[in-house]
Scaffold this active site. Structure first.
Site, PDB file in Angstrom:
ATOM      1  N   SER A 104       0.829  -1.207   0.000  1.00 46.61           N
ATOM      2  CA  SER A 104       0.000   0.000   0.000  1.00 46.61           C
ATOM      3  C   SER A 104       0.865   1.259   0.000  1.00 46.61           C
ATOM      4  CB  SER A 104      -0.969  -0.048   1.189  1.00 46.61           C
ATOM      5  OG  SER A 104      -1.979   0.920   1.055  1.00 46.61           O
ATOM      6  N   ASP A 214     -10.019  -4.756  -4.545  1.00 44.81           N
ATOM      7  CA  ASP A 214      -9.484  -3.707  -3.674  1.00 44.81           C
ATOM      8  C   ASP A 214     -10.239  -2.404  -3.917  1.00 44.81           C
ATOM      9  OD1 ASP A 214      -7.933  -1.850  -2.286  1.00 44.81           O
ATOM     10  OD2 ASP A 214      -6.034  -2.717  -2.936  1.00 44.81           O
ATOM     11  N   HIS A 244      -7.899  -5.491  -0.277  1.00 44.13           N
ATOM     12  CA  HIS A 244      -6.646  -4.732  -0.255  1.00 44.13           C
ATOM     13  C   HIS A 244      -5.488  -5.499   0.387  1.00 44.13           C
ATOM     14  CE1 HIS A 244      -4.030  -1.293  -0.333  1.00 44.13           C
ATOM     15  NE2 HIS A 244      -4.007  -1.159   0.978  1.00 44.13           N
TER      16      HIS A 244
END
Length: 267
Positions: A104, A214, A244
Site C-alpha cells: 500500500s 481492492d 486490499h
C-alpha cells in the site's frame, strides 16, 4: 532485535530486525498507512522459515516511531527513512541478497526507492497493493490549501480484507492510527506525481501484486506502474476476489508462497 534507530534527520524509528541462523537472504518489509510493522509477523515468520532474515520498521508518526502522528511534511521523509533502513540491511549483510517488500503506502515507498536509487545492490522489489497513482482518489479528494495538521478519520477497517476478523482486529490494534493528517495526503500526492515523472528509472526486478476487489487502492494503480517501469524482469499477478490486504486474505498462504517462490528464483 528491537531498537530505536536515528533516521536521516535524527527522528527515531522503531526497528525490528530478525535474522535466522544460516540466513540465505534478507527482506526489508515496509508497511502501509495507519498501520505498523507488527501486523506483518506472520509474513516475517514465513520468511524466516524460508531462510530469509527480515528488517521491519514503523514509518515516522506510526507505531512506535517518533514524529507527529501520521504526518509527513514531504514525501522525501517517507523515501529517506526507507533509505536509512535499506542501507543498514545492505551494509550489515554484504554477502546476502537483499529484497524489498512494500504494501500500500509501503508499496509507494519501495516504488519511490526503486526510481530514486536504481543503482543499489538489491535483488528485487515486491509491491503489494501499491498506492502509486491514486485511481480511487483516496488522497487526491482532499481539498488543497487546508491546514496539513488537521486529521481525517481512518475508516479503512472494514475495507481492508474480505475476512471479517481481520477488519475487527484492525480496529482493535492499539498501534493502528484512528486518523491521518491532511499533510500526509499532500505528501503522498506529491510523491505519486514524482514517481510518474521518474518511473522509467526503476529498473529492478519487480513483482507487482494486487487484489482485484481492492476498493482502497484501485488495481489500475498496479497496471499503470507495471507499464511505466523499465524493468526487464517484471511480473504482475492480480488475485481475483481479494480485497486490499492480500497478505491477510483467506488465501494468504498462496500469496506468501508466490512471493517466496519469486524471491527464491532470484537469490
Amino acid at each position: 532485535m528491537e531498537a530505536m534507530i536515528s533516521s536521516f534527520d535524527g527522528t527515531k524509528l522503531y526497528l525490528n530486525k530478525e535474522i535466522p541462523d544460516k540466513a540465505r537472504g534478507i527482506a526489508v518489509i515496509v508497511h502501509g498507512l495507519c498501520e505498523h510493522q507488527g501486523r506483518y509477523d506472520q509474513l516475517a515468520e514465513a520468511f524466516h522459515q524460508a531462510g530469509l532474515g527480515t528488517y521491519r520498521y514503523d514509518h515516522r508518526g506510526h507505531g512506535r516511531s517518533e514524529g507527529e502522528r501520521t504526518y509527513f511534511a514531504d514525501f522525501h521523509e517517507l523515501l529517506e527513512d526507507a533509505h536509512v533502513v535499506i542501507s543498514m540491511a545492505l551494509e550489515q549483510n554484504p554477502d546476502l541478497p537483499v529484497f524489498l517488500v512494500g504494501h500500500s503506502m509501503g508499496g509507494l515507498t519501495v516504488s519511490l526507492y526503486g526510481a530514486a536509487y536504481p543503482e543499489e545492490r538489491l535483488k528485487g522489489i515486491v509491491i503489494s497493493g501499491g498506492l502509486t497513482h491514486d485511481k480511487n482518489q483516496l488522497m487526491s479528494r482532499v481539498p488543497v490549501g487546508q491546514d496539513p495538521h488537521i486529521k481525517l478519520p481512518n475508516s479503512m477497517g472494514s475495507k481492508v480484507c474480505s475476512v471479517p476478523e481481520v477488519g475487527e482486529n484492525y480496529g482493535k490494534d492499539p498501534y493502528n492510527a484512528k486518523a491521518f493528517t491532511i499533510g500526509l495526503c499532500y505528501a503522498l500526492q506529491k510523491g505519486m506525481a514524482w514517481l510518474r515523472e521518474h518511473a522509467e528509472a526503476f529498473r529492478y526486478p519487480v513483482l507487482m501484486l494486487h487484489g482485484e476487489k481492492d476498493v482502497l487502492v484501485n488495481v489500475r494503480d498496479t497496471h499503470e506502474l507495471f507499464h511505466e517501469v523499465s524493468s526487464a524482469d517484471k511480473q504482475m499477478k492480480i488475485y481475483g476476489g481479494l480485497f486490499h490486504e492480500i497478505f491477510f486474505e483467506h488465501c494468504k498462504d498462496e500469496v506468501i508462497r508466490d512471493v517466496l517462490g519469486w524471491i527464491e528464483e532470484r537469490m
